[in-house]
Design a protein around this motif. Structure first.
Motif, PDB file in Angstrom:
ATOM      1  N   UNK A  22      42.957  48.071  43.429  1.00 25.56           N
ATOM      2  CA  UNK A  22      42.824  46.693  42.819  1.00 25.56           C
ATOM      3  C   UNK A  22      41.262  46.372  42.460  1.00 25.56           C
ATOM      4  N   UNK A  23      40.959  46.069  41.267  1.00 28.71           N
ATOM      5  CA  UNK A  23      39.722  45.546  40.811  1.00 28.71           C
ATOM      6  C   UNK A  23      39.176  44.443  41.960  1.00 28.71           C
ATOM      7  N   UNK A  24      38.031  44.311  42.191  1.00 31.54           N
ATOM      8  CA  UNK A  24      37.395  43.460  43.102  1.00 31.54           C
ATOM      9  C   UNK A  24      35.949  43.383  43.026  1.00 31.54           C
ATOM     10  N   UNK A  25      35.406  42.058  43.292  1.00 32.21           N
ATOM     11  CA  UNK A  25      33.989  42.115  43.736  1.00 32.21           C
ATOM     12  C   UNK A  25      33.641  43.018  44.869  1.00 32.21           C
ATOM     13  N   UNK A  26      32.685  43.853  44.925  1.00 33.75           N
ATOM     14  CA  UNK A  26      32.534  44.677  45.925  1.00 33.75           C
ATOM     15  C   UNK A  26      31.804  44.219  46.989  1.00 33.75           C
ATOM     16  N   UNK A  33      47.199  40.467  39.038  1.00 33.99           N
ATOM     17  CA  UNK A  33      45.931  39.855  40.006  1.00 33.99           C
ATOM     18  C   UNK A  33      44.915  40.553  39.355  1.00 33.99           C
ATOM     19  N   UNK A  34      44.646  41.654  38.866  1.00 35.04           N
ATOM     20  CA  UNK A  34      43.706  42.304  38.464  1.00 35.04           C
ATOM     21  C   UNK A  34      43.166  41.830  37.162  1.00 35.04           C
ATOM     22  N   UNK A  35      44.048  41.822  36.184  1.00 31.41           N
ATOM     23  CA  UNK A  35      43.935  41.103  34.901  1.00 31.41           C
ATOM     24  C   UNK A  35      43.429  39.540  34.766  1.00 31.41           C
ATOM     25  N   UNK A  36      43.929  38.913  35.856  1.00 29.37           N
ATOM     26  CA  UNK A  36      43.506  37.605  36.150  1.00 29.37           C
ATOM     27  C   UNK A  36      42.332  37.300  36.371  1.00 29.37           C
ATOM     28  N   UNK A  37      41.654  38.327  37.451  1.00 22.72           N
ATOM     29  CA  UNK A  37      40.330  38.148  37.763  1.00 22.72           C
ATOM     30  C   UNK A  37      39.386  38.397  36.905  1.00 22.72           C
TER      31      UNK A  37
END
Length: 169
Positions: free
Chosen positions: A47-51, A132-136
């Protein structure tokens, strides 16, 4: 306006960064510590995220909160605004960048099940993880006012996930 960090693709180092931080935190909470969990998007492989590593500490009581706050300050944490009654929040920046977010909740607090439920659902559901990743990424691109706008934009999706999880239970 920028977020606290830019969203990035999943980084395989995030679980080890969590374990390292959990090791530093156990001694702060002592006997009151029931468990320490890796939560948030960095806890979901792929999942893509702020690190920024989200850590959830579950405690038996928050009576020692003032003492913990002093020790957390020594570890580089600053007190943030509580996210709800009984949901204490701290943040840690290193070199001017947010690296950790710490959630401290007393056992039985509703946010514990919410955070763990969302994490576990996203770990096992690739379609929701992709959505969720696309939304973020979309919310980051469209963001004009900062983190509050970003969090508000994510809230309906996360609320929908919780309803989905609860109907399956």
């Amino acid at each position: 306006m920028k977020l606290t960090s830019s969203i990035t693709d999943y980084d395989q180092k995030w679980p080890s960064l969590f374990l390292e931080e959990a090791g530093r935190l156990w001694s702060v909470f002592g006997d009151a510590c029931i468990d320490i969990h890796h939560v948030g998007s960095t806890a979901v492989e792929g999942l893509a995220a702020k690190p920024e590593i989200d850590v959830l500490v579950v405690v038996s009581s928050a009576k020692a909160l003032d003492n913990w706050q002093a020790e957390l300050t020594g570890l580089g944490y600053k007190r943030g605004g509580d996210l709800a009654e009984g949901h204490h929040f701290f943040k840690r920046d290193v070199g001017g960048k947010r690296t950790h977010k710490l959630h401290v909740c007393v056992s039985g607090h509703s946010q514990i099940n919410r955070m763990l439920g969302i994490r576990d659902h996203l770990r096992s559901n690739s379609a929701d993880r992709r959505a969720y990743a696309e939304l973020k990424f979309h919310l980051e691109k469209e963001n004009r006012t900062g983190i509050a706008e970003y969090l508000a934009g994510k809230a309906p999706f996360l609320d929908q996930l919780i309803r989905k999880i609860q109907t399956r239970a």
